[in-house]
Design a protein around this motif. Sequence first.
Motif, PDB file in Angstrom:
ATOM      1  N   TYR A 125       0.837  -1.201   0.000  1.00 43.34           N
ATOM      2  CA  TYR A 125       0.000   0.000   0.000  1.00 43.34           C
ATOM      3  C   TYR A 125       0.874   1.253   0.000  1.00 43.34           C
ATOM      4  N   HIS A 126       1.919   1.251   0.833  1.00 40.57           N
ATOM      5  CA  HIS A 126       2.839   2.385   0.874  1.00 40.57           C
ATOM      6  C   HIS A 126       3.597   2.550  -0.436  1.00 40.57           C
ATOM      7  N   LEU A 127       3.852   1.450  -1.131  1.00 40.79           N
ATOM      8  CA  LEU A 127       4.633   1.493  -2.366  1.00 40.79           C
ATOM      9  C   LEU A 127       3.796   1.831  -3.597  1.00 40.79           C
ATOM     10  N   ALA A 170       8.000   4.164  10.912  1.00 42.79           N
ATOM     11  CA  ALA A 170       6.956   5.074  10.442  1.00 42.79           C
ATOM     12  C   ALA A 170       6.067   4.416   9.392  1.00 42.79           C
ATOM     13  N   LEU A 171       6.239   3.116   9.178  1.00 43.53           N
ATOM     14  CA  LEU A 171       5.390   2.388   8.240  1.00 43.53           C
ATOM     15  C   LEU A 171       4.288   1.710   9.059  1.00 43.53           C
ATOM     16  N   PHE A 172       3.136   2.338   9.080  1.00 42.44           N
ATOM     17  CA  PHE A 172       2.042   1.881   9.941  1.00 42.44           C
ATOM     18  C   PHE A 172       1.249   0.777   9.247  1.00 42.44           C
ATOM     19  N   ILE A 173       0.875  -0.219  10.041  1.00 45.96           N
ATOM     20  CA  ILE A 173       0.223  -1.406   9.502  1.00 45.96           C
ATOM     21  C   ILE A 173      -1.280  -1.192   9.426  1.00 45.96           C
ATOM     22  N   LEU A 174      -1.845  -1.497   8.261  1.00 44.69           N
ATOM     23  CA  LEU A 174      -3.243  -1.228   7.937  1.00 44.69           C
ATOM     24  C   LEU A 174      -4.087  -2.495   7.896  1.00 44.69           C
ATOM     25  N   ASP A 175      -5.349  -2.354   8.286  1.00 37.11           N
ATOM     26  CA  ASP A 175      -6.329  -3.426   8.171  1.00 37.11           C
ATOM     27  C   ASP A 175      -6.969  -3.333   6.792  1.00 37.11           C
ATOM     28  N   GLU A 176      -6.631  -4.276   5.933  1.00 40.92           N
ATOM     29  CA  GLU A 176      -7.130  -4.252   4.554  1.00 40.92           C
ATOM     30  C   GLU A 176      -8.652  -4.253   4.503  1.00 40.92           C
ATOM     31  N   LYS A 177      -9.293  -4.857   5.490  1.00 38.76           N
ATOM     32  CA  LYS A 177     -10.750  -5.000   5.466  1.00 38.76           C
ATOM     33  C   LYS A 177     -11.487  -3.714   5.815  1.00 38.76           C
ATOM     34  N   THR A 178     -10.807  -2.786   6.480  1.00 36.61           N
ATOM     35  CA  THR A 178     -11.484  -1.543   6.888  1.00 36.61           C
ATOM     36  C   THR A 178     -10.848  -0.290   6.291  1.00 36.61           C
TER      37      THR A 178
END
Length: 511
Positions: A125-127, A170-178
């Motif tokens: 997502y960050h990339l 600083a690379l925050f982990i995201l919930d793909e479902k939300t």
Amino acid sequence: MFNKPALKRAIALAALACVAWPHMASAQNSAKGSAKDAATELVLAQGADPLGFNPTRFSAPNTSYLHQLYDTLVEIGPDGQPRPSLAESWERSADGLSVTFKLRPAKFHSGRPLTAQDVVYSVRYHLDPANAANLLARLSAVKDVEALDDRTVKLTLSSLAPGLYDLLSALFILDEKTVGNIAQQDAGSGPFVMKNWTPGVSYTMERFADHWSNDRTKPDRITVRIVPDDAAGAALLQTRAVDVLYTAGPLALAQLKDAAGTKIERIKRAPRSHYLALNTSRAPLDNKLVRQAISHAINREMIASVVYNDFAAPSCQPWAESHWAYAPAVDKLCGYDLEKAKALMKESGVGPFTMTVNTSTDSYAPGSVDTAQILKEDLAALGITLNIATYEPAKARELILGANFDMLLHNYIEGGNDPQFIIPSAIYGPTKGRTKFTSPAFEAIVEKAGKTLDLNERKAIYADISKLIADEAFMLPFAHEFRPIPMIDGVKNFEMDGSGFSQLQQIDVTR
């Protein structure tokens, strides 16, 4: 002569805080009632709304929630070394080109278990350029990411990436479902969860009971109030309607300097670095001599003293004096010298011209408007007419991301990290930088910086990078501000990481 802009506004704004701030009395009463009744509530005031709740965007108004709503694989301790966060442990390969992380059991705020596949999704997502993540250019060394099993993730690198752990912090982990609702609601796993947001008023985060470090969380609730007016924010702190004034402009700092029951902490780990960016794709800023003339016309010492009330140190290099990459000799290359600036303009052959400098409100680009007034006067001596355009944060960010400016007064807050955090990046380049400047020499030396882990070698390389930036004068740092954060005396353990992101989980408040 230049008259201090902050002092020009002081009487009017102080009066505004006392008699013309229509929400103050009711807001104070409300805060003293509901907010202050709970000893475990922390109340902050900041000048602008967050720009949504997407943790890939490091805009100043977003930094109050990043570490609260989201987790990262690692954290960087005060000693500059990585320590566990979502990753309980990690191992780097013998050649340094891959790192394997073991994840701890954790949950997203949605209740879904966090797995290695979520880390893969978050890195990708960050990339993805479509997401306009602040880390995009800085993650250029990440070649691949893969989940080996539910609790194991592997990063493969194209170079040694000496600043890798700072980047991952600083690379925050995201919930793909939300993540689809990220403009209004968080998609994280951090120690707090978003409860409500009333744009222009406040947003509230509450303790996430299922967080893996819940036993370390002190506040049960964090309320962030939106208070655009500097004097009003100072008044709220003095009346203890808020505990921390997260964004304090020059007027608030002057008002609170000796105020009873309050203190001003200076966060030296995370300086805010102020700069003037020159768009080298627009003539005559494509002329190196013109850029050098502008650099020598910047009175860095005056700006640090007048605009930032001596909370800043003048400099023309990307990092502050406290950073290991700082090279004292470089600051001698850009001293204020109006006669030299005039000579450079004459040598350039460029006649009088008009340019616009973009600025924003103090909540987004603190001091930029006042700095522009100083620059306007000094550049006039070079035959440069400087128009000043001031934008609200959302529009300012849009113009910055699109490199849609002649000149830009802005800042970054990540300068306490490894130098790889800001070079390469969209701030400095060398590729896809907002100033549109690059050169084979710049590209080569930045590439060289990513090929060694030896600290002495890196110091020498970054000294050369600083010299190149000062000489080419496409990016003109002028002051590093050790951020002053006013708070009531009873606030303890207020911290920021090297990126200037607040860490509020461990705060104690005594009233």
